[in-house]
Motif scaffolding. Structure first.
Motif, mmCIF file in Angstrom:
data_model
loop_
_atom_site.group_PDB
_atom_site.id
_atom_site.type_symbol
_atom_site.label_atom_id
_atom_site.label_comp_id
_atom_site.label_asym_id
_atom_site.label_seq_id
_atom_site.Cartn_x
_atom_site.Cartn_y
_atom_site.Cartn_z
ATOM 1 N N PHE A 10 0.864 -1.189 0.000
ATOM 2 C CA PHE A 10 0.000 0.000 0.000
ATOM 3 C C PHE A 10 0.897 1.235 0.000
ATOM 4 N N VAL A 11 0.564 2.195 -0.875
ATOM 5 C CA VAL A 11 1.316 3.450 -0.939
ATOM 6 C C VAL A 11 0.363 4.611 -0.651
ATOM 7 N N GLY A 12 0.718 5.417 0.338
ATOM 8 C CA GLY A 12 -0.027 6.639 0.638
ATOM 9 C C GLY A 12 0.665 7.839 0.020
ATOM 10 N N ILE A 13 -0.095 8.732 -0.600
ATOM 11 C CA ILE A 13 0.475 9.861 -1.343
ATOM 12 C C ILE A 13 -0.046 11.167 -0.756
ATOM 13 N N ALA A 14 0.849 12.028 -0.303
ATOM 14 C CA ALA A 14 0.466 13.321 0.255
ATOM 15 C C ALA A 14 0.366 14.366 -0.849
ATOM 16 N N ASN A 15 -0.285 15.464 -0.523
ATOM 17 C CA ASN A 15 -0.361 16.595 -1.450
ATOM 18 C C ASN A 15 0.861 17.485 -1.210
ATOM 19 N N SER A 16 1.908 17.235 -1.959
ATOM 20 C CA SER A 16 3.147 18.013 -1.831
ATOM 21 C C SER A 16 3.336 18.979 -2.994
ATOM 22 N N MET A 17 2.258 19.242 -3.734
ATOM 23 C CA MET A 17 2.359 20.109 -4.910
ATOM 24 C C MET A 17 2.306 21.583 -4.518
ATOM 25 N N PRO A 18 3.073 22.421 -5.191
ATOM 26 C CA PRO A 18 3.008 23.860 -4.926
ATOM 27 C C PRO A 18 1.681 24.437 -5.411
ATOM 28 N N SER A 19 1.378 25.613 -4.947
ATOM 29 C CA SER A 19 0.126 26.276 -5.321
ATOM 30 C C SER A 19 0.027 26.422 -6.834
ATOM 31 N N GLY A 20 -1.161 26.142 -7.353
ATOM 32 C CA GLY A 20 -1.399 26.283 -8.780
ATOM 33 C C GLY A 20 -1.206 25.014 -9.580
ATOM 34 N N VAL A 21 -0.586 23.997 -8.956
ATOM 35 C CA VAL A 21 -0.373 22.716 -9.629
ATOM 36 C C VAL A 21 -1.407 21.718 -9.133
ATOM 37 N N LEU A 71 -3.320 17.560 -9.778
ATOM 38 C CA LEU A 71 -3.020 16.221 -10.262
ATOM 39 C C LEU A 71 -3.129 16.138 -11.779
ATOM 40 N N ALA A 72 -4.006 16.947 -12.329
ATOM 41 C CA ALA A 72 -4.197 16.919 -13.778
ATOM 42 C C ALA A 72 -3.027 17.538 -14.536
ATOM 43 N N THR A 73 -2.275 18.410 -13.859
ATOM 44 C CA THR A 73 -1.189 19.116 -14.560
ATOM 45 C C THR A 73 0.201 18.751 -14.064
ATOM 46 N N VAL A 74 0.296 18.080 -12.930
ATOM 47 C CA VAL A 74 1.601 17.868 -12.305
ATOM 48 C C VAL A 74 2.524 16.995 -13.158
ATOM 49 N N GLU A 75 1.981 16.049 -13.901
ATOM 50 C CA GLU A 75 2.844 15.166 -14.678
ATOM 51 C C GLU A 75 3.557 15.899 -15.811
ATOM 52 N N GLN A 76 3.015 17.046 -16.202
ATOM 53 C CA GLN A 76 3.674 17.842 -17.244
ATOM 54 C C GLN A 76 4.690 18.817 -16.668
ATOM 55 N N ASP A 77 4.660 18.972 -15.350
ATOM 56 C CA ASP A 77 5.586 19.887 -14.694
ATOM 57 C C ASP A 77 6.976 19.238 -14.639
ATOM 58 N N THR A 78 8.004 20.024 -14.765
ATOM 59 C CA THR A 78 9.370 19.476 -14.747
ATOM 60 C C THR A 78 10.236 20.075 -13.651
ATOM 61 N N SER A 79 9.621 20.805 -12.746
ATOM 62 C CA SER A 79 10.403 21.475 -11.708
ATOM 63 C C SER A 79 10.795 20.502 -10.597
ATOM 64 N N LYS A 80 11.851 20.843 -9.857
ATOM 65 C CA LYS A 80 12.283 20.039 -8.724
ATOM 66 C C LYS A 80 11.216 19.967 -7.635
ATOM 67 N N GLN A 81 10.377 21.012 -7.541
ATOM 68 C CA GLN A 81 9.354 21.068 -6.508
ATOM 69 C C GLN A 81 8.349 19.928 -6.633
ATOM 70 N N THR A 82 8.136 19.443 -7.837
ATOM 71 C CA THR A 82 7.128 18.405 -8.042
ATOM 72 C C THR A 82 7.734 17.025 -8.285
ATOM 73 N N GLN A 83 9.048 16.915 -8.248
ATOM 74 C CA GLN A 83 9.690 15.633 -8.535
ATOM 75 C C GLN A 83 9.219 14.544 -7.573
ATOM 76 N N HIS A 84 9.077 14.909 -6.313
ATOM 77 C CA HIS A 84 8.671 13.948 -5.280
ATOM 78 C C HIS A 84 7.348 13.284 -5.642
ATOM 79 N N ILE A 85 6.315 14.079 -5.875
ATOM 80 C CA ILE A 85 5.002 13.493 -6.138
ATOM 81 C C ILE A 85 4.928 12.894 -7.537
ATOM 82 N N ARG A 86 5.667 13.465 -8.486
ATOM 83 C CA ARG A 86 5.634 12.898 -9.837
ATOM 84 C C ARG A 86 6.185 11.478 -9.862
ATOM 85 N N ASP A 87 7.259 11.265 -9.118
ATOM 86 C CA ASP A 87 7.836 9.920 -9.071
ATOM 87 C C ASP A 87 6.877 8.927 -8.408
ATOM 88 N N ILE A 88 6.220 9.362 -7.327
ATOM 89 C CA ILE A 88 5.269 8.470 -6.644
ATOM 90 C C ILE A 88 4.096 8.156 -7.560
#
Length: 425
Positions: free
Chosen positions: A221-232, A234-251
């Protein structure tokens, strides 16, 4: 004794119904360990590790049992034990005691840190992480496998089912262990795992390993927190390439693509918690993870309606109960009998409703399954006393006194019953 808090978790319908069903039934089990104003939920051990060349501290919680019990338990191994011990112990206690049979009672082993970055990283960090001691995950796995599990097994009465829980870098360690040494644990809980570590090297390994291993006996079981910066989102995070979203994108890649599309056959589930941060996630996600992993453990809600239905025979109810725990035994890979305390509660509930055939069947089932437990004879004695079979009641109370360490409540009932007989003559 250390770490003296307990937490509670959300209640489900069956727990509520069962609580109503057994309300006011006397509980002869002892409570928590109490010393003055302190309520203790665990003990501390220090282990000298030859593998890590240092002393390691663990905190251990063992479920309450009667003094004459020889009960053994599955074991939860918990990383970052000093941070999560109380919440995990509280959650498991809430779901496995006081009328709940949602989870098995389990020993909890909280593993405290010495050099967290060293132990909970499988690879050394890249240059951006700066000078550090990271990359000692292999030695830490050796410590768990060859020293810690052995120590716990020698010190406590354990069953072979083991569960591993980790948060953040601990979650990374849980996944790494599942991939490299899946035989160590039956179930794995990775809470917001740091798959980004060392340029996401673990994520790349997963893609290869999961398609070359059969993990049909393991659960994740994997639990996923909301670690996305403001304005990002789930629908857009996979297209983001910043270091800020690397954590959740990998999960998300791990949970949405890699594991589901693998040939590993692992039993898997994940959940995204939009209102939880990286730090607040573990409590609620651990609860959900335990409910998923042990979804087959809980008694079907229909058993209550069968018990209180006067048109359903005692043999049907007992058969239903036995069949359920045969399934549970298969899942846990060792024999699990219907818990003495739960069956005892069912027996008293039937006794109060004058469903005497069912009450007798429950109490006799406990006598058969737990012949070395004094309480089962005391309860059967209560049944005989209720239906005015006084000679049998006396015999059962006497048996209770001779079994294990005996108990005072059986002695008091026996004396009262004998005194009544003398007065009647």
């Amino acid at each position: 004794m250390r770490l003296l808090l307990q937490t509670s978790s959300r209640t489900k319908l069956f727990s509520y119904l069962l609580t109503l069903f057994i309300l006011f039934i006397p509980n002869k089990n002892s409570g928590q360990t109490v010393q003055g104003d302190i309520i203790g939920i665990g003990v501390s051990h220090t282990i000298q590790s030859a593998i890590l060349n240092e002393e390691r501290t663990i905190w251990v919680h063992v479920p309450e049992t009667r003094s004459d019990s020889n009960e053994a338990f599955p074991v939860v191994y918990l990383l970052d034990g000093d941070s999560h011990f109380t919440s995990v112990v509280g959650t498991i206690q809430e779901l496995s005691a006081r009328g709940n049979s949602i989870l098995p009672k389990m020993i909890v082993v909280g593993i405290l840190n010495t050099d967290r970055l060293r132990d909970l990283t499988p690879k050394h960090g890249n240059s951006e992480n700066g000078p550090n001691t990271s990359g000692g995950g292999e030695a830490f796995m050796d410590f768990i496998q060859k020293e810690l599990i052995s120590f716990v097994g020698k010190t406590y009465k354990t069953k072979p089912y083991r569960l591993y829980i980790g948060h953040s870098l601990g979650g990374l360690t849980v996944i790494n262990t599942m991939l490299k040494r899946p035989e160590l644990f039956n179930s794995y809980i990775a809470l917001d795992p740091s798959l980004w570590w060392s340029d996401s090297v673990m994520l790349e390994e997963v893609k290869m390993i999961l398609n070359n291993k059969n993990l049909s006996n393991e659960t994740l079981f994997v639990g996923i927190a909301n670690s996305m910066p403001s304005g990002v989102t789930l629908a857009t995070v996979e297209q983001d390439t910043s270091k800020q979203t690397q954590h959740i994108r990998d999960i998300l890649e791990f949970t949405n693509k890699v594991v589901p599309h693998s040939s590993s056959q692992i039993k898997f589930n994940s959940n995204y918690y939009p209102n939880e941060s990286h730090g607040s996630l573990p409590l609620i996600a651990t609860y959900d993870a335990l409910r998923f992993i042990f979804s087959w453990y809980n008694l079907n809600q229909n058993i209550i309606s069968l018990i209180i239905n006067p048109n359903v025979t005692a043999s049907t109810v007992i058969k239903t109960l036995k069949n359920h725990y045969e399934i549970v035994s298969y899942k846990m890979n060792y024999t699990i009998l219907p818990p003495e305390s739960l069956v005892n509660q069912f027996g008293y509930a039937c006794l109060r409703r004058k469903l005497y055939d069912k009450a007798e069947a429950f109490f006799k089932l406990n006598v058969k399954n737990y012949p070395n437990n004094s309480n089962v004879y005391d309860s059967l004695g209560d049944y005989y006393a209720e239906v005015n079979e006084k000679d049998k009641a006396v015999s059962m109370y006497q048996k209770a006194l001779k079994t294990g360490k005996g108990n005072n409540y059986s002695r008091n009932k026996l004396n009262t019953l004998l005194l009544k007989e003398e007065r009647s003559h």
